[in-house]
Design a protein around this motif. Sequence first.
Motif, PDB file in Angstrom:
ATOM      1  N   LYS A  94      -3.296  -4.211 -15.993  1.00 20.02           N
ATOM      2  CA  LYS A  94      -2.254  -3.174 -16.015  1.00 20.02           C
ATOM      3  C   LYS A  94      -2.641  -1.990 -16.913  1.00 20.02           C
ATOM      4  O   LYS A  94      -1.836  -1.480 -17.689  1.00 20.02           O
ATOM      5  N   ILE A  95      -3.897  -1.577 -16.790  1.00 20.43           N
ATOM      6  CA  ILE A  95      -4.408  -0.431 -17.539  1.00 20.43           C
ATOM      7  C   ILE A  95      -4.310   0.807 -16.644  1.00 20.43           C
ATOM      8  O   ILE A  95      -4.963   0.870 -15.603  1.00 20.43           O
ATOM      9  N   PRO A  96      -3.484   1.786 -17.012  1.00 18.07           N
ATOM     10  CA  PRO A  96      -3.433   3.012 -16.210  1.00 18.07           C
ATOM     11  C   PRO A  96      -4.685   3.835 -16.494  1.00 18.07           C
ATOM     12  O   PRO A  96      -4.863   4.331 -17.597  1.00 18.07           O
ATOM     13  N   ALA A  97      -5.552   3.956 -15.520  1.00 15.87           N
ATOM     14  CA  ALA A  97      -6.823   4.638 -15.766  1.00 15.87           C
ATOM     15  C   ALA A  97      -7.236   5.444 -14.549  1.00 15.87           C
ATOM     16  O   ALA A  97      -6.967   5.063 -13.417  1.00 15.87           O
ATOM     17  N   MET A  98      -7.902   6.567 -14.804  1.00 14.98           N
ATOM     18  CA  MET A  98      -8.571   7.291 -13.739  1.00 14.98           C
ATOM     19  C   MET A  98     -10.073   7.089 -13.942  1.00 14.98           C
ATOM     20  O   MET A  98     -10.524   6.753 -15.037  1.00 14.98           O
ATOM     21  N   MET A  99     -10.811   7.262 -12.878  1.00 16.51           N
ATOM     22  CA  MET A  99     -12.242   6.977 -12.901  1.00 16.51           C
ATOM     23  C   MET A  99     -13.033   8.253 -12.615  1.00 16.51           C
ATOM     24  O   MET A  99     -12.723   8.989 -11.689  1.00 16.51           O
ATOM     25  N   GLU A 100     -14.064   8.479 -13.429  1.00 16.69           N
ATOM     26  CA  GLU A 100     -14.968   9.609 -13.243  1.00 16.69           C
ATOM     27  C   GLU A 100     -16.353   9.041 -12.976  1.00 16.69           C
ATOM     28  O   GLU A 100     -16.805   8.145 -13.680  1.00 16.69           O
ATOM     29  N   VAL A 101     -17.019   9.562 -11.956  1.00 18.27           N
ATOM     30  CA  VAL A 101     -18.329   9.039 -11.564  1.00 18.27           C
ATOM     31  C   VAL A 101     -19.432   9.902 -12.157  1.00 18.27           C
ATOM     32  O   VAL A 101     -19.498  11.106 -11.906  1.00 18.27           O
ATOM     33  N   GLY A 102     -20.313   9.266 -12.940  1.00 16.31           N
ATOM     34  CA  GLY A 102     -21.479   9.955 -13.483  1.00 16.31           C
ATOM     35  C   GLY A 102     -21.134  10.923 -14.599  1.00 16.31           C
ATOM     36  O   GLY A 102     -19.973  11.094 -14.976  1.00 16.31           O
TER      37      GLY A 102
ATOM     38  N   SER B 252      -5.636  -4.467  -4.511  1.00 14.48           N
ATOM     39  CA  SER B 252      -4.855  -4.990  -5.635  1.00 14.48           C
ATOM     40  C   SER B 252      -3.434  -4.430  -5.656  1.00 14.48           C
ATOM     41  O   SER B 252      -2.672  -4.695  -6.583  1.00 14.48           O
ATOM     42  N   GLY B 253      -3.076  -3.653  -4.640  1.00 13.45           N
ATOM     43  CA  GLY B 253      -1.737  -3.109  -4.550  1.00 13.45           C
ATOM     44  C   GLY B 253      -1.459  -1.982  -5.528  1.00 13.45           C
ATOM     45  O   GLY B 253      -0.309  -1.728  -5.878  1.00 13.45           O
ATOM     46  N   THR B 254      -2.516  -1.311  -5.971  1.00  8.21           N
ATOM     47  CA  THR B 254      -2.355  -0.187  -6.896  1.00  8.21           C
ATOM     48  C   THR B 254      -3.011   1.046  -6.289  1.00  8.21           C
ATOM     49  O   THR B 254      -3.406   1.041  -5.124  1.00  8.21           O
ATOM     50  N   SER B 255      -3.151   2.073  -7.076  1.00  5.96           N
ATOM     51  CA  SER B 255      -3.874   3.261  -6.646  1.00  5.96           C
ATOM     52  C   SER B 255      -4.785   3.685  -7.789  1.00  5.96           C
ATOM     53  O   SER B 255      -4.596   3.267  -8.925  1.00  5.96           O
ATOM     54  N   VAL B 256      -5.758   4.503  -7.474  1.00 10.55           N
ATOM     55  CA  VAL B 256      -6.678   4.995  -8.487  1.00 10.55           C
ATOM     56  C   VAL B 256      -7.016   6.440  -8.175  1.00 10.55           C
ATOM     57  O   VAL B 256      -7.068   6.837  -7.002  1.00 10.55           O
ATOM     58  N   GLN B 257      -7.208   7.226  -9.211  1.00  7.08           N
ATOM     59  CA  GLN B 257      -7.637   8.603  -9.064  1.00  7.08           C
ATOM     60  C   GLN B 257      -9.109   8.652  -9.447  1.00  7.08           C
ATOM     61  O   GLN B 257      -9.475   8.313 -10.573  1.00  7.08           O
ATOM     62  N   VAL B 258      -9.964   9.064  -8.504  1.00  8.98           N
ATOM     63  CA  VAL B 258     -11.409   9.158  -8.740  1.00  8.98           C
ATOM     64  C   VAL B 258     -11.783  10.628  -8.785  1.00  8.98           C
ATOM     65  O   VAL B 258     -11.527  11.375  -7.840  1.00  8.98           O
ATOM     66  N   ILE B 259     -12.380  11.046  -9.922  1.00  8.08           N
ATOM     67  CA  ILE B 259     -12.695  12.457 -10.116  1.00  8.08           C
ATOM     68  C   ILE B 259     -14.195  12.677 -10.286  1.00  8.08           C
ATOM     69  O   ILE B 259     -14.941  11.768 -10.643  1.00  8.08           O
ATOM     70  N   GLY B 260     -14.625  13.882 -10.032  1.00  8.60           N
ATOM     71  CA  GLY B 260     -16.023  14.262 -10.180  1.00  8.60           C
ATOM     72  C   GLY B 260     -16.141  15.771  -9.985  1.00  8.60           C
ATOM     73  O   GLY B 260     -15.162  16.432  -9.699  1.00  8.60           O
ATOM     74  N   PRO B 261     -17.276  16.352 -10.155  1.00  7.33           N
ATOM     75  CA  PRO B 261     -18.580  15.739 -10.381  1.00  7.33           C
ATOM     76  C   PRO B 261     -18.999  15.672 -11.843  1.00  7.33           C
ATOM     77  O   PRO B 261     -20.172  15.451 -12.123  1.00  7.33           O
ATOM     78  N   ALA B 262     -18.076  15.857 -12.793  1.00  7.06           N
ATOM     79  CA  ALA B 262     -18.420  15.911 -14.225  1.00  7.06           C
ATOM     80  C   ALA B 262     -19.538  16.937 -14.430  1.00  7.06           C
ATOM     81  O   ALA B 262     -20.560  16.655 -15.039  1.00  7.06           O
ATOM     82  N   GLY B 263     -19.318  18.134 -13.873  1.00  2.87           N
ATOM     83  CA  GLY B 263     -20.326  19.189 -13.865  1.00  2.87           C
ATOM     84  C   GLY B 263     -20.738  19.640 -15.256  1.00  2.87           C
ATOM     85  O   GLY B 263     -19.912  19.782 -16.145  1.00  2.87           O
ATOM     86  N   THR B 264     -22.024  19.881 -15.431  1.00  3.75           N
ATOM     87  CA  THR B 264     -22.616  20.152 -16.737  1.00  3.75           C
ATOM     88  C   THR B 264     -21.993  21.340 -17.457  1.00  3.75           C
ATOM     89  O   THR B 264     -21.538  21.236 -18.585  1.00  3.75           O
ATOM     90  N   ASN B 265     -22.011  22.483 -16.867  1.00  4.10           N
ATOM     91  CA  ASN B 265     -21.458  23.705 -17.454  1.00  4.10           C
ATOM     92  C   ASN B 265     -21.359  24.715 -16.328  1.00  4.10           C
ATOM     93  O   ASN B 265     -21.889  24.484 -15.239  1.00  4.10           O
ATOM     94  N   LEU B 266     -20.705  25.833 -16.581  1.00  6.00           N
ATOM     95  CA  LEU B 266     -20.479  26.753 -15.481  1.00  6.00           C
ATOM     96  C   LEU B 266     -21.771  27.275 -14.878  1.00  6.00           C
ATOM     97  O   LEU B 266     -21.775  27.680 -13.719  1.00  6.00           O
ATOM     98  N   TRP B 267     -22.876  27.245 -15.625  1.00  4.53           N
ATOM     99  CA  TRP B 267     -24.138  27.702 -15.019  1.00  4.53           C
ATOM    100  C   TRP B 267     -24.483  26.823 -13.828  1.00  4.53           C
ATOM    101  O   TRP B 267     -24.894  27.311 -12.789  1.00  4.53           O
TER     102      TRP B 267
END
Length: 197
Positions: free
Chosen positions: A44-52, A88-103
């Motif tokens: 029961k941990i409310p968490a979102m997931m970021e890849v990389g 598991s009867g829940t939902s998850v928010q998966v975010i990306g791309p964890a971009g380095t910087n605006l360049w």
Amino acid sequence: KQFGATALFQTNYQGHLPNPPGRAYAVNSPENAAAWVSYNAAQKIPAMMEVGNEEDIKVNLVHDPLFQPYIDAFNAQARAMHAAATASGTSVQVIGPAGTNLWQWWNRDSLGMFLKQAGNRYGSGQVDGVSIHWYGGASWYAAKGQPQYWLAAGGPWTAIQALVKANDTRRLPVYLSEWNMGAGDSGNTFNATAGHG
């Protein structure tokens, strides 16, 4: 939980091979990412997931093919995480791309390349939110103008909104998952007091 926070867990995209002892699958695999989502649901941990993390750091060209393996891995991990949440009867928010910087995410268009393949207009539809990193202002005088630059017409916020709209029918949330108003990491007294968020 007490003050409404949501944990952000970041999955591995590369490294950590061979598999840890007793582990049937690699730490950077879709199966491992899905296992984290199942664990979060069970605990029961409310968490979102970021890849990389900053996988576009070596992008040197607009639409650089060096970024494609990350996009493919993101879609595979996100698909597995969404399936685990559903099971598991829940939902998850998966975010990306964890971009380095605006360049990278703006000038090299790694964010556009990512959204075209992970957004729901042309791609997999697996992304639930945009995560980018923001560094700007190597001194107090440079840093104090960053909010105005961020929101100016034709600035970063305008570019992000245009990319989301061009590649997704949803109003995807945008997260600055790493930031620092002082861009320099050494010899910068402003950076030592403001630090990373």
